[in-house]
Design an enzyme around this catalytic site. Structure first.
Site, PDB file in Angstrom:
ATOM      1  N   GLU A 241      -5.390   9.520  10.027  1.00  0.00           N
ATOM      2  CA  GLU A 241      -4.056   9.069  10.429  1.00  0.00           C
ATOM      3  C   GLU A 241      -3.675   9.561  11.812  1.00  0.00           C
ATOM      4  O   GLU A 241      -3.961  10.683  12.197  1.00  0.00           O
ATOM      5  CB  GLU A 241      -2.993   9.559   9.433  1.00  0.00           C
ATOM      6  CG  GLU A 241      -3.349   9.412   7.966  1.00  0.00           C
ATOM      7  CD  GLU A 241      -3.495   7.965   7.509  1.00  0.00           C
ATOM      8  OE1 GLU A 241      -3.129   7.040   8.265  1.00  0.00           O
ATOM      9  OE2 GLU A 241      -3.989   7.765   6.389  1.00  0.00           O
TER      10      GLU A 241
ATOM     11  N   GLU B 264       0.863  -1.185   0.000  1.00  0.00           N
ATOM     12  CA  GLU B 264       0.000   0.000   0.000  1.00  0.00           C
ATOM     13  C   GLU B 264       0.893   1.226   0.000  1.00  0.00           C
ATOM     14  O   GLU B 264       1.712   1.409   0.902  1.00  0.00           O
ATOM     15  CB  GLU B 264      -0.907   0.016   1.237  1.00  0.00           C
ATOM     16  CG  GLU B 264      -2.089  -0.938   1.130  1.00  0.00           C
ATOM     17  CD  GLU B 264      -3.067  -0.806   2.300  1.00  0.00           C
ATOM     18  OE1 GLU B 264      -2.851   0.053   3.186  1.00  0.00           O
ATOM     19  OE2 GLU B 264      -4.040  -1.586   2.341  1.00  0.00           O
TER      20      GLU B 264
END
Lengths: 431, 282
Positions: free
Chosen positions: B59, B48
């Site tokens: 995040e 990824e």
């Protein structure tokens, strides 16, 4: 209103959030429909009672004698600066904290830019006995210290956000991260008509008490509707609150059924949203900085903080650092409903620069005895620059008072050559 | 629904997939290329690659900082596509980014130009953390048109109708979020993982678990719980961050990444060895 059940305003709005938050947003949507729209368990009655007893509503609509004479137009001031806490923000914060309580949530989080929403949320949380944490950018903490103290005094934790430039945009992102972790027992009290549905419509509904009162008041005091309503716009909560009950006064022809019953065409109330022109409308793509927050005038469509709306972004779609002398307008996005109303031609976007806002700040302080928030001063700067654009009767929304801005104003006035008669020498060395 | 053959082939093998994540361009373009290639040498089955966005709301601090480093070193969507083209790796690559970058790319509004370009440079799929199934229609259509998989994230809070909606749209693999919160390495592996896996037990699509996996032992534990793959980001990004901070050579950091990758892959394999034989996927 222009929203649909899917939380869209034309192409804008929607729910662009991490999956972990979606169930909470569905739960909130359900609670919004039950308690706010349908007054289940008497929620709206309790909200209105508390707005009256704790908040001090209804808030006066005041005729401004000096400004009316200066601009040769009847200027009425909707005095949201008199709401408890000194800004319109409590309307929304009290509504959402109360809603969180009805939903059985145990903890409140919120972001804040200028600190007005943070203080309003901290007050509402203390009032309703809920633990509260506020995320605030480091830059904003430095330029809005009095509000940081007020939040602490009300018992809220203030968490500094240091990533990026440390302003509202980063604070919202950080609050969303907290929410993604604590979503099961926590409600995120978003501070403006931004974010994923149902926040934009729910915050508007809590703020629409501003125009609900103003509409009755102007009819009583002036015997007519105003020709225009002027409000400053950052994310747009005071703007939508001041506009909501006038949106349908669009001057349009009535339907044939209405016509045949002999009704006149609707009155036209112009809605003017004044954004921060900052120091310039030019954009520096290279450094990713827009030295303004004029999203409605210069932004284009994109997705940020849960909604599709107009944004200040570079050609790749990276979000720009916005700027305004007023922390509360310093945001790269804007409420999706406002973006839609601008596209539809119902709301007129305008902007004034930092200097004009500072001059208006001094003018209102000297001539009307009202020290406005720097955000609010933008609306008055528009009036000063465009007295012919507001018609014979206008309402300006005084979204907040300026006590929080005194340090900034002294500093910024000293370094500029403003077109107002103001002697700042007395403050030398005071800061 | 289109399924990318290369991605499908990974999960058809009789072993769990190891799926590492790095932000492309962290801390700079050339070093980042070497790091991604080191992950492939370390046994990655899929990689990824994060295309950095300025507001990464899903995040935690580790990957936020990686994104800041990558943006500061000049990473853009166009540079990202060059990066993917130049990489010398043999495993399928999946792009993880936020919807605004996909939406703005190219001359027309909407996700199609981005997906076309992604397919063109050889990407096999997309993960978009701020795009729930409700808003994913146009992107799903573009992915179908160009043969890309669209990976969705199942959170511990995802239940009922939401699961069904996602099941209809997901392809490639489903990203099972191991616990609530943002990305970031943790010292334990959450029980929420078992519950999340149980909820989607009867899905046909392979299940890869991510969020918080840091060590080979975690990887083994998660594979034993029934995962078809493990996704590791922050534990690897930490190595990149430490290297950038102490100014270590690219070779030294790459070697550390390769070793960590090997540990995680071996952990996953050990977990599979302890488990019952995996049922044949149809």
């Amino acid at each position: 209103m222009s929203d649909t059940h899917a939380g869209k305003f034309g192409p804008y709005g929607g729910q662009y959030v991490p999956e972990a938050l979606m169930p909470a947003i569905e739960e909130l949507t359900d609670a919004y429909e039950r308690y706010v729209l349908n007054n289940e368990d008497g929620f709206m009655d309790e909200f209105q009672d508390r707005l009256r007893d704790f908040g001090g509503r209804p808030i006066p609509l005041q005729y401004a004698e000096q400004l009316s004479e200066r601009y040769d137009t009847d200027v009425y001031l909707k005095r949201e600066d008199l709401l408890h806490g000194g800004a319109h923000k409590l309307n929304n914060a009290l509504g959402q904290v109360l809603l969180a309580k009805y939903m059985g949530k145990e903890r409140i989080i919120a972001e804040t830019g200028a600190g007005q929403h943070g203080t309003a949320t901290a007050m509402a949380a203390a009032h309703l006995d809920m633990p509260c944490e506020i995320y605030m950018g480091k830059t904003d903490i430095n330029r809005q210290r009095p509000n940081v103290f007020r939040m602490r005094l009300n018992g809220a934790e203030v968490n500094p956000v240091t990533v990026g430039r440390g302003t509202l945009k980063e604070a919202i992102s950080e609050t969303m991260r907290d929410w993604a972790t604590t979503v099961e027992n926590t409600h995120y009290v978003i501070g403006s008509v931004v974010g994923p549905a149902p926040f934009p419509q729910m915050v508007r509904d809590f703020q629409s008490v501003i125009s609900e009162e103003a509409r009755h008041q102007i009819e009583e005091q002036a015997g007519r509707l105003p020709d225009s309503v002027v409000a400053c716009a950052g994310g747009g909560s005071n703007t939508m609150g001041a506009f909501a009950n006038f949106v349908e006064d669009d001057g349009a022809e009535r339907s044939s059924a209405e016509k045949s019953s002999g009704d006149e065409p609707r009155d036209r109330v112009d809605l003017i949203a004044v954004e921060a022109g900052g120091s310039s409308l030019a954009v520096d793509e290279e450094s990713g900085v827009a030295p303004n927050s004029a999203t409605l005038s210069t932004g284009h469509e994109g997705v940020l903080h849960g909604a599709r709306t107009k944004l200040l972004q570079d050609s790749d779609g990276q979000i720009m650092e916005s700027h305004s002398v007023s922390a509360g307008l310093d945001y790269a996005g804007v409420g999706p409903e406002l973006a839609h109303l601008v596209d539809e031609g119902r709301v007129t976007p305008a902007n004034v620069d930092d200097d004009a806002a500072l001059e208006a700040f001094h003018r209102l302080s000297q001539e009307e005895g009202i020290i406005p928030a720097l955000e609010t001063a933008h609306a008055f700067a528009y009036l000063h620059e465009n007295p012919d654009a507001v018609g014979d009767v206008t309402i300006v929304n005084v979204s907040g008072r300026g006590d929080k801005d005194l340090e900034t104003v002294i500093e910024e006035t000293e370094k500029r050559d403003l077109d107002v008669d103001v002697d700042m020498s007395i403050f030398e060395g005071a800061m | 629904m289109a399924e990318n053959e290369r991605l499908q082939a990974v999960f058809e093998r009789d072993e769990p997939a190891f799926i590492p994540y790095l932000a492309a361009g962290d801390p700079d373009y050339e070093a980042s290329k070497a790091y991604v290639e080191a992950l492939a040498r370390g046994g990655a089955d899929v990689i990824e690659l994060g295309l950095p966005f300025s507001e990464p709301i899903a995040e935690g601090p580790t990957i936020q900082n990686a994104i800041v480093r990558a943006l500061e070193s000049g990473m853009t969507p166009d540079r990202f596509f060059e990066f993917v083209e130049e990489l010398d790796v043999d495993v399928p690559l999946v792009c993880m980014t936020y919807y605004n970058l996909i939406y703005q790319y190219g001359s027309e509004d909407g996700p199609r130009p981005f997906v076309e370009k992604a397919a063109d440079v050889g990407l096999t799929g997309l993960v978009v953390p701020d795009l729930p199934a409700e808003e994913a229609g146009p992107l799903r259509a573009a992915c179908d048109e160009f043969g890309l998989d669209l990976v969705f994230i199942v959170a511990p809070t995802t239940e009922g109708e939401r699961l069904e909606r996602m099941r209809e749209q997901v392809s490639g693999y489903v990203y099972v979020q191991a616990r609530l919160g943002t990305t970031g390495a943790r010292d334990d592996v959450s029980d929420q993982t078992d519950e999340s896996l149980a909820r989607i037990d009867d899905w046909d699509v392979p299940k890869a678990v991510g969020f918080g996996i840091k060590e080979g032992e975690h990887a083994a534990r998660i594979v034993r719980a029934g995962a078809d793959g493990i996704i590791v980001g922050s534990a690897l990004v930490d190595i990149v961050a430490d290297g950038a901070k102490s100014d270590d050579s690219v070779e030294a950091v790459a070697e550390r990444l390769e070793r960590k990758a090997r540990e995680l892959k071996d952990g996953a394999l050990a977990g599979a060895a302890d488990s019952e034989p995996r049922p044949e996927r149809t």
